[in-house]
Design a protein around this motif. Structure first.
Motif, PDB file in Angstrom:
ATOM      1  N   LEU A 113      -3.305  -8.258  -1.903  1.00 12.97           N
ATOM      2  CA  LEU A 113      -4.081  -6.908  -1.804  1.00 12.97           C
ATOM      3  C   LEU A 113      -3.599  -6.404  -3.168  1.00 12.97           C
ATOM      4  O   LEU A 113      -4.342  -5.535  -3.841  1.00 12.97           O
ATOM      5  CB  LEU A 113      -3.524  -6.379  -0.857  1.00 12.97           C
ATOM      6  N   HIS A 114      -2.229  -6.472  -3.594  1.00 11.23           N
ATOM      7  CA  HIS A 114      -1.977  -5.581  -4.882  1.00 11.23           C
ATOM      8  C   HIS A 114      -2.406  -6.331  -6.342  1.00 11.23           C
ATOM      9  O   HIS A 114      -2.643  -5.877  -7.091  1.00 11.23           O
ATOM     10  CB  HIS A 114      -0.337  -5.618  -5.025  1.00 11.23           C
ATOM     11  N   ASP A 115      -2.458  -7.910  -6.144  1.00  3.59           N
ATOM     12  CA  ASP A 115      -2.690  -8.509  -7.417  1.00  3.59           C
ATOM     13  C   ASP A 115      -4.216  -9.000  -7.411  1.00  3.59           C
ATOM     14  O   ASP A 115      -4.512  -9.109  -8.736  1.00  3.59           O
ATOM     15  CB  ASP A 115      -1.829  -9.807  -7.427  1.00  3.59           C
ATOM     16  N   VAL A 116      -4.883  -8.749  -6.679  1.00  2.00           N
ATOM     17  CA  VAL A 116      -6.123  -9.463  -6.516  1.00  2.00           C
ATOM     18  C   VAL A 116      -7.313  -8.640  -6.269  1.00  2.00           C
ATOM     19  O   VAL A 116      -8.278  -8.508  -7.085  1.00  2.00           O
ATOM     20  CB  VAL A 116      -6.308 -10.667  -5.580  1.00  2.00           C
ATOM     21  N   VAL A 117      -7.288  -7.868  -5.195  1.00  2.00           N
ATOM     22  CA  VAL A 117      -8.268  -6.841  -4.687  1.00  2.00           C
ATOM     23  C   VAL A 117      -8.478  -5.822  -5.728  1.00  2.00           C
ATOM     24  O   VAL A 117      -7.512  -4.970  -6.041  1.00  2.00           O
ATOM     25  CB  VAL A 117      -7.841  -6.289  -3.277  1.00  2.00           C
ATOM     26  N   VAL A 118      -9.716  -5.569  -5.826  1.00  2.00           N
ATOM     27  CA  VAL A 118     -10.337  -4.404  -6.813  1.00  2.00           C
ATOM     28  C   VAL A 118     -11.514  -3.734  -6.073  1.00  2.00           C
ATOM     29  O   VAL A 118     -11.933  -4.436  -5.095  1.00  2.00           O
ATOM     30  CB  VAL A 118     -10.795  -5.138  -8.085  1.00  2.00           C
ATOM     31  N   PRO A 119     -11.836  -2.618  -6.485  1.00  2.00           N
ATOM     32  CA  PRO A 119     -12.909  -1.710  -5.904  1.00  2.00           C
ATOM     33  C   PRO A 119     -14.165  -2.653  -5.846  1.00  2.00           C
ATOM     34  O   PRO A 119     -14.458  -3.425  -7.011  1.00  2.00           O
ATOM     35  CB  PRO A 119     -13.115  -0.417  -6.597  1.00  2.00           C
ATOM     36  N   GLY A 120     -14.844  -2.594  -4.899  1.00  2.00           N
ATOM     37  CA  GLY A 120     -16.075  -3.575  -4.710  1.00  2.00           C
ATOM     38  C   GLY A 120     -16.019  -4.487  -3.955  1.00  2.00           C
ATOM     39  O   GLY A 120     -16.847  -5.292  -3.207  1.00  2.00           O
ATOM     40  N   ASP A 121     -14.625  -5.125  -3.801  1.00  2.00           N
ATOM     41  CA  ASP A 121     -14.334  -6.465  -2.755  1.00  2.00           C
ATOM     42  C   ASP A 121     -14.442  -5.914  -1.137  1.00  2.00           C
ATOM     43  O   ASP A 121     -14.502  -4.799  -1.042  1.00  2.00           O
ATOM     44  CB  ASP A 121     -12.846  -6.813  -3.211  1.00  2.00           C
ATOM     45  N   GLU A 122     -14.444  -6.791  -0.554  1.00  2.00           N
ATOM     46  CA  GLU A 122     -14.665  -6.788   0.715  1.00  2.00           C
ATOM     47  C   GLU A 122     -13.394  -7.281   1.456  1.00  2.00           C
ATOM     48  O   GLU A 122     -12.852  -8.276   1.210  1.00  2.00           O
ATOM     49  CB  GLU A 122     -15.874  -7.421   1.455  1.00  2.00           C
ATOM     50  N   THR A 158      -8.832   2.483  -5.345  1.00  2.00           N
ATOM     51  CA  THR A 158      -7.204   2.127  -5.218  1.00  2.00           C
ATOM     52  C   THR A 158      -6.737   2.913  -5.947  1.00  2.00           C
ATOM     53  O   THR A 158      -7.016   3.650  -6.879  1.00  2.00           O
ATOM     54  CB  THR A 158      -6.722   0.515  -5.557  1.00  2.00           C
ATOM     55  N   ARG A 159      -5.365   3.453  -5.557  1.00  2.00           N
ATOM     56  CA  ARG A 159      -4.376   4.232  -6.325  1.00  2.00           C
ATOM     57  C   ARG A 159      -3.195   3.909  -5.910  1.00  2.00           C
ATOM     58  O   ARG A 159      -2.799   3.680  -4.973  1.00  2.00           O
ATOM     59  CB  ARG A 159      -4.573   5.646  -6.029  1.00  2.00           C
ATOM     60  N   ASP A 160      -2.120   3.938  -6.954  1.00  2.00           N
ATOM     61  CA  ASP A 160      -0.596   3.613  -6.963  1.00  2.00           C
ATOM     62  C   ASP A 160      -0.004   4.644  -6.269  1.00  2.00           C
ATOM     63  O   ASP A 160      -0.249   5.972  -6.856  1.00  2.00           O
ATOM     64  CB  ASP A 160      -0.199   3.286  -8.089  1.00  2.00           C
ATOM     65  N   GLU A 161       0.695   4.490  -5.249  1.00  2.00           N
ATOM     66  CA  GLU A 161       1.586   5.908  -4.734  1.00  2.00           C
ATOM     67  C   GLU A 161       3.059   5.824  -5.185  1.00  2.00           C
ATOM     68  O   GLU A 161       3.591   6.725  -5.579  1.00  2.00           O
ATOM     69  CB  GLU A 161       1.603   5.836  -3.237  1.00  2.00           C
ATOM     70  N   THR A 162       3.411   4.577  -5.397  1.00  2.00           N
ATOM     71  CA  THR A 162       4.871   4.323  -6.108  1.00  2.00           C
ATOM     72  C   THR A 162       4.696   2.810  -6.773  1.00  2.00           C
ATOM     73  O   THR A 162       3.610   2.339  -6.852  1.00  2.00           O
ATOM     74  CB  THR A 162       5.780   4.114  -4.997  1.00  2.00           C
ATOM     75  N   PRO A 163       5.661   2.534  -7.840  1.00  2.00           N
ATOM     76  CA  PRO A 163       5.520   1.267  -8.379  1.00  2.00           C
ATOM     77  C   PRO A 163       5.233   0.156  -7.523  1.00  2.00           C
ATOM     78  O   PRO A 163       4.731  -0.967  -7.866  1.00  2.00           O
ATOM     79  CB  PRO A 163       6.989   0.919  -9.049  1.00  2.00           C
ATOM     80  N   ARG A 164       5.566  -0.126  -6.127  1.00  3.89           N
ATOM     81  CA  ARG A 164       5.359  -0.913  -5.314  1.00  3.89           C
ATOM     82  C   ARG A 164       4.480  -0.653  -3.882  1.00  3.89           C
ATOM     83  O   ARG A 164       4.487  -1.424  -3.097  1.00  3.89           O
ATOM     84  CB  ARG A 164       6.647  -1.417  -4.684  1.00  3.89           C
ATOM     85  N   ALA A 165       3.890   0.655  -4.018  1.00  4.03           N
ATOM     86  CA  ALA A 165       3.042   0.980  -2.834  1.00  4.03           C
ATOM     87  C   ALA A 165       1.306   1.462  -3.273  1.00  4.03           C
ATOM     88  O   ALA A 165       1.453   2.157  -4.595  1.00  4.03           O
ATOM     89  CB  ALA A 165       3.478   1.908  -1.809  1.00  4.03           C
TER      90      ALA A 165
END
Length: 239
Positions: free
Chosen positions: A91-100, A21-28
């Protein structure tokens, strides 16, 4: 206009693995996903993402593919975090790499760009996401001259893909605050913004909120673009 059909196989749900994951803006945030049964996508198409709670409750949203078409079996979805958005907040608050994540796609033919003809791309805010897939495809294939991209953003902090988007193919207009030295006054899109980018005969892809899409379409028509050359994808509230 050419409209691409949707392959029935794209309607099957599959479990995609979050690679990064990577941030594009503070909210994206952009999510890179690996698909076990990848289907080739066309720039402008989207995936449906479904979340299922332990009690069986489900919620699903559609997200445009931001990455250029390729054969890697991976896609990127850029998601804006919306207040009280049950899917985007998860998606923003919970999901991390490795999740499905459960997804199906690619879907959509009307807004798809095959990459072989000139196109004018007009996006507002997060509406730049499917257009970025088109720009990336044109640049990667060595034909950046095929596309001209106009992006409307509120402020520099709200500009998606800020490190990658700039180039001779792209123009950014600001609606609330502009960087120092910007010649154009802040304000909504007008015919004067789009007229210099119109070549004549190209398909035009407009993506954004209903309010932005309506304003952009009006500006394009005032600039001489025939209505039947304009493809519009609307999302979100109309306010």
């Amino acid at each position: 206009m050419t409209t691409l059909p949707t392959n029935r196989k794209t309607l099957r749900w599959q479990q995609a693995t979050v690679l990064s994951t990577r941030d594009e803006t503070p909210r994206a945030r952009t999510f890179r996903l690996a698909l076990p049964a990848a289907m080739p996508h066309v720039a402008g198409q989207y995936y449906v993402l479904r979340l299922t709670a332990p009690d069986g409750y489900t919620a699903q949203r559609s997200y445009s593919v931001a990455s250029a078409p390729d054969t890697s079996g991976q896609i990127e979805l850029t998601v804006e975090k919306l207040d009280d958005g049950e899917v985007s907040e998860f998606l923003h608050d919970v999901v991390v790499p490795g999740d499905e994540l459960e997804v199906r796609g690619p879907i959509g033919g009307f807004f798809a760009w095959a990459g072989d003809a000139p196109a004018l791309l007009v996006g507002g805010g997060s509406g730049v996401v499917p257009l970025m897939a088109m720009l990336r495809a044109a640049r990667r294939d060595g034909h950046p001259e095929l596309v001209r991209l106009l992006v409307s953003a509120r402020t520099p902090d709200d500009l998606y893909y800020a490190d990658e988007l700039p180039g001779p193919e792209s123009t950014v207009i600001w609606t609330r605050a502009a960087p120092p030295g910007t010649a154009r006054p802040v304000g909504r899109i007008t015919a004067a913004d789009v007229a210099p980018l119109v070549r004549g005969g190209e398909d035009v892809y407009v993506c954004g909120t209903p309010a932005f899409a309506d304003a952009a379409t009006t500006a394009l028509v005032e600039a001489g673009v025939p209505v039947d050359r304009i493809r519009v994808e609307r999302f979100g509230p109309s306010g």
